[in-house]
Write a protein that holds these residues in place. Sequence first.
Motif, PDB file in Angstrom:
ATOM      1  N   ASN A 107      16.793 -13.165  -9.605  1.00  0.00           N
ATOM      2  CA  ASN A 107      15.980 -13.927  -8.660  1.00  0.00           C
ATOM      3  C   ASN A 107      15.312 -13.003  -7.648  1.00  0.00           C
ATOM      4  N   THR A 108      14.475 -13.586  -6.805  1.00  0.00           N
ATOM      5  CA  THR A 108      13.680 -12.805  -5.853  1.00  0.00           C
ATOM      6  C   THR A 108      14.541 -12.097  -4.809  1.00  0.00           C
ATOM      7  N   LYS A 109      15.644 -12.708  -4.410  1.00  0.00           N
ATOM      8  CA  LYS A 109      16.529 -12.053  -3.445  1.00  0.00           C
ATOM      9  C   LYS A 109      17.184 -10.824  -4.074  1.00  0.00           C
ATOM     10  N   GLY A 110      17.630 -10.960  -5.316  1.00  0.00           N
ATOM     11  CA  GLY A 110      18.242  -9.832  -6.014  1.00  0.00           C
ATOM     12  C   GLY A 110      17.264  -8.684  -6.186  1.00  0.00           C
ATOM     13  N   LEU A 111      16.007  -9.018  -6.472  1.00  0.00           N
ATOM     14  CA  LEU A 111      14.981  -7.989  -6.623  1.00  0.00           C
ATOM     15  C   LEU A 111      14.743  -7.278  -5.293  1.00  0.00           C
ATOM     16  N   TYR A 112      14.639  -8.057  -4.214  1.00  0.00           N
ATOM     17  CA  TYR A 112      14.428  -7.485  -2.877  1.00  0.00           C
ATOM     18  C   TYR A 112      15.547  -6.504  -2.524  1.00  0.00           C
ATOM     19  N   GLU A 113      16.771  -6.906  -2.769  1.00  0.00           N
ATOM     20  CA  GLU A 113      17.909  -6.046  -2.441  1.00  0.00           C
ATOM     21  C   GLU A 113      17.885  -4.747  -3.253  1.00  0.00           C
ATOM     22  N   GLN A 114      17.490  -4.839  -4.514  1.00  0.00           N
ATOM     23  CA  GLN A 114      17.436  -3.630  -5.342  1.00  0.00           C
ATOM     24  C   GLN A 114      16.282  -2.708  -4.941  1.00  0.00           C
ATOM     25  N   LEU A 115      15.148  -3.290  -4.547  1.00  0.00           N
ATOM     26  CA  LEU A 115      14.033  -2.472  -4.067  1.00  0.00           C
ATOM     27  C   LEU A 115      14.430  -1.723  -2.801  1.00  0.00           C
ATOM     28  N   LEU A 116      15.103  -2.429  -1.903  1.00  0.00           N
ATOM     29  CA  LEU A 116      15.574  -1.782  -0.677  1.00  0.00           C
ATOM     30  C   LEU A 116      16.632  -0.723  -0.963  1.00  0.00           C
ATOM     31  N   GLY A 163       1.269  14.085  -3.678  1.00  0.00           N
ATOM     32  CA  GLY A 163      -0.038  13.739  -4.242  1.00  0.00           C
ATOM     33  C   GLY A 163       0.115  12.828  -5.443  1.00  0.00           C
ATOM     34  N   GLU A 164      -0.986  12.223  -5.878  1.00  0.00           N
ATOM     35  CA  GLU A 164      -0.958  11.295  -7.014  1.00  0.00           C
ATOM     36  C   GLU A 164      -0.402  11.945  -8.271  1.00  0.00           C
ATOM     37  N   GLU A 165      -0.711  13.223  -8.473  1.00  0.00           N
ATOM     38  CA  GLU A 165      -0.272  13.899  -9.694  1.00  0.00           C
ATOM     39  C   GLU A 165       1.244  14.097  -9.729  1.00  0.00           C
ATOM     40  N   ASN A 166       1.882  14.093  -8.540  1.00  0.00           N
ATOM     41  CA  ASN A 166       3.341  14.273  -8.469  1.00  0.00           C
ATOM     42  C   ASN A 166       4.091  12.948  -8.302  1.00  0.00           C
ATOM     43  N   LEU A 167       3.350  11.846  -8.327  1.00  0.00           N
ATOM     44  CA  LEU A 167       3.949  10.551  -8.041  1.00  0.00           C
ATOM     45  C   LEU A 167       4.544   9.923  -9.299  1.00  0.00           C
ATOM     46  N   ALA A 168       5.852   9.749  -9.289  1.00  0.00           N
ATOM     47  CA  ALA A 168       6.548   9.105 -10.409  1.00  0.00           C
ATOM     48  C   ALA A 168       6.855   7.663 -10.025  1.00  0.00           C
ATOM     49  N   ARG A 169       6.420   6.728 -10.856  1.00  0.00           N
ATOM     50  CA  ARG A 169       6.740   5.317 -10.632  1.00  0.00           C
ATOM     51  C   ARG A 169       7.762   4.854 -11.668  1.00  0.00           C
ATOM     52  N   PHE A 170       8.688   4.036 -11.232  1.00  0.00           N
ATOM     53  CA  PHE A 170       9.778   3.586 -12.079  1.00  0.00           C
ATOM     54  C   PHE A 170       9.603   2.110 -12.434  1.00  0.00           C
ATOM     55  N   LYS A 210       6.515   0.537 -10.731  1.00  0.00           N
ATOM     56  CA  LYS A 210       5.378   0.002 -11.474  1.00  0.00           C
ATOM     57  C   LYS A 210       5.389  -1.522 -11.315  1.00  0.00           C
ATOM     58  N   TYR A 211       4.312  -2.054 -10.794  1.00  0.00           N
ATOM     59  CA  TYR A 211       4.228  -3.500 -10.610  1.00  0.00           C
ATOM     60  C   TYR A 211       3.332  -4.116 -11.683  1.00  0.00           C
ATOM     61  N   PRO A 212       3.769  -5.200 -12.325  1.00  0.00           N
ATOM     62  CA  PRO A 212       2.959  -5.835 -13.374  1.00  0.00           C
ATOM     63  C   PRO A 212       1.607  -6.307 -12.838  1.00  0.00           C
ATOM     64  N   ASP A 213       0.622  -6.361 -13.722  1.00  0.00           N
ATOM     65  CA  ASP A 213      -0.715  -6.823 -13.341  1.00  0.00           C
ATOM     66  C   ASP A 213      -0.673  -8.239 -12.759  1.00  0.00           C
ATOM     67  N   SER A 214       0.295  -9.032 -13.202  1.00  0.00           N
ATOM     68  CA  SER A 214       0.404 -10.415 -12.729  1.00  0.00           C
ATOM     69  C   SER A 214       0.705 -10.507 -11.232  1.00  0.00           C
ATOM     70  N   THR A 215       1.180  -9.396 -10.642  1.00  0.00           N
ATOM     71  CA  THR A 215       1.537  -9.407  -9.218  1.00  0.00           C
ATOM     72  C   THR A 215       0.404  -8.895  -8.327  1.00  0.00           C
ATOM     73  N   ARG A 216      -0.665  -8.426  -8.932  1.00  0.00           N
ATOM     74  CA  ARG A 216      -1.740  -7.765  -8.179  1.00  0.00           C
ATOM     75  C   ARG A 216      -2.506  -8.750  -7.289  1.00  0.00           C
ATOM     76  N   ALA A 251      -1.261  -5.403  -1.521  1.00  0.00           N
ATOM     77  CA  ALA A 251      -1.394  -4.882  -2.886  1.00  0.00           C
ATOM     78  C   ALA A 251      -0.779  -5.791  -3.944  1.00  0.00           C
ATOM     79  N   GLN A 252       0.464  -6.244  -3.701  1.00  0.00           N
ATOM     80  CA  GLN A 252       1.175  -7.041  -4.714  1.00  0.00           C
ATOM     81  C   GLN A 252       1.918  -8.200  -4.057  1.00  0.00           C
ATOM     82  N   LYS A 253       2.114  -9.228  -4.843  1.00  0.00           N
ATOM     83  CA  LYS A 253       2.964 -10.353  -4.446  1.00  0.00           C
ATOM     84  C   LYS A 253       4.013 -10.542  -5.527  1.00  0.00           C
TER      85      LYS A 253
END
Length: 229
Positions: free
Chosen positions: A154-163, A140-147, A14-20, A54-56
Amino acid sequence: MDGLYTNSKKGFFKYPDSTRVHRNLPKTKLYEQANADSKLKEMFVTQVEQIIWAQKLSAQTLNIEAHKDVTEIQVFEIKLKGEQLNTEVLQAIDKAIPHPIIFEVKTTTKKQYVTACYKAIGVNGGVSLSEYYQSELSLGEENLARFELPVALNTKGLYEQLLASLFPYDLRENESFTELIHRLDEIKSLAKKQQQVNKKLSNEKQFKNKVIINAELKQIKQQLKQLTA
């Protein structure tokens, strides 16, 4: 899609609206920036319907610090014309954009998955890409779970966790992120070698040669066990 690790952990967040951002990216500009040849251009044309920025994810759009190695992360949505997406298309986009990218891919049958590689950008702007890692397929969208987004300083730590959410194996104790990438590459290489040796064994007729090949296969399996434990 070819040449991927597949994992069933998370992938979709789930990405915050601020990143859209939600801005369409012309395919022509992307493959021109990547100096694409005619074969690659054909892949863009036949496989990709639309690419959306989609997001930044950055210090400005999230309440975290910027890191000099990873100042921001982009999330791109790729809508396909069918089911197939060659890795070369992703590589071209990654080489054209000077920031790490998380790709959310949607097929025409509403299947979805997340894929990304570990992208390192050198001081001279050169780009180094690892293998691509992929989440499990959502049907499908109905089966899509977002976390919820991982907590990061920091941004590097976030990148590593997303990967890491896409990786087939977890980070070991005292193992650096770069060391994990190298271990995953070694596992991939050994797994490919194991397939080749298995094929060689099944085609071999002479018993003495089978013994030698079996010993080689046993060694590969032992190496894989050590790397994946």
